[in-house]
Design a protein around this motif. Structure first.
Motif, PDB file in Angstrom:
ATOM      1  N   VAL A  11       0.503   8.109   3.507  1.00 39.01           N
ATOM      2  CA  VAL A  11       1.233   6.867   3.791  1.00 39.01           C
ATOM      3  C   VAL A  11       0.254   5.715   4.030  1.00 39.01           C
ATOM      4  N   VAL A  12      -0.808   5.972   4.784  1.00 36.48           N
ATOM      5  CA  VAL A  12      -1.811   4.928   5.048  1.00 36.48           C
ATOM      6  C   VAL A  12      -2.467   4.492   3.741  1.00 36.48           C
ATOM      7  N   MET A  14      -1.182   4.689   0.695  1.00 35.50           N
ATOM      8  CA  MET A  14      -0.217   3.947  -0.114  1.00 35.50           C
ATOM      9  C   MET A  14      -0.030   2.525   0.407  1.00 35.50           C
ATOM     10  N   VAL A  15       0.031   2.359   1.711  1.00 31.14           N
ATOM     11  CA  VAL A  15       0.188   1.021   2.285  1.00 31.14           C
ATOM     12  C   VAL A  15      -1.028   0.161   1.958  1.00 31.14           C
ATOM     13  N   ALA A  16      -2.217   0.748   2.030  1.00 28.53           N
ATOM     14  CA  ALA A  16      -3.433  -0.007   1.695  1.00 28.53           C
ATOM     15  C   ALA A  16      -3.437  -0.400   0.221  1.00 28.53           C
ATOM     16  N   ILE A  18      -0.775  -0.800  -1.769  1.00 26.51           N
ATOM     17  CA  ILE A  18       0.261  -1.813  -1.982  1.00 26.51           C
ATOM     18  C   ILE A  18      -0.205  -3.164  -1.457  1.00 26.51           C
ATOM     19  N   ALA A  19      -0.846  -3.171  -0.287  1.00 24.27           N
ATOM     20  CA  ALA A  19      -1.354  -4.428   0.274  1.00 24.27           C
ATOM     21  C   ALA A  19      -2.396  -5.051  -0.642  1.00 24.27           C
ATOM     22  N   ILE A  51      -2.329   4.052  -4.549  1.00 23.30           N
ATOM     23  CA  ILE A  51      -0.892   4.331  -4.450  1.00 23.30           C
ATOM     24  C   ILE A  51      -0.588   5.704  -5.045  1.00 23.30           C
TER      25      ILE A  51
END
Length: 73
Positions: A11-12, A14-16, A18-19, A51
């Motif tokens: 999750v971390v 993927m968030v990085a 996407i950001a 991602i």
């Protein structure tokens, strides 16, 4: 690696990713030329790879469990 820890890492990641991709789409200067343009292209690939890799960590399943799931039928 523990299942919960692996999912949190996914999750971390993927968030990085996407950001990074959102920042590349909306944030950086649009007048990057030369090496900056190549860097921006590479960052886009890195964000997309993050991602993909994060999703792989979240939904990872060992080969032994995959074989058991297909043999149930």
């Amino acid at each position: 690696m523990d299942k919960g820890l692996r999912r949190i890492a996914g999750v971390v990641l993927m968030v990085a990713g996407i950001a990074c991709d959102v920042w590349l789409g909306f944030g950086p200067p649009k007048d990057w030329d030369g090496a900056g343009r190549v860097l921006r292209f590479g960052l886009g690939f890195a964000g997309t790879g993050a991602i993909t890799w994060g999703a792989g960590l979240i939904f990872w399943q060992p080969k032994a469990e995959r074989a058991e799931a297909t043999d149930v039928a």
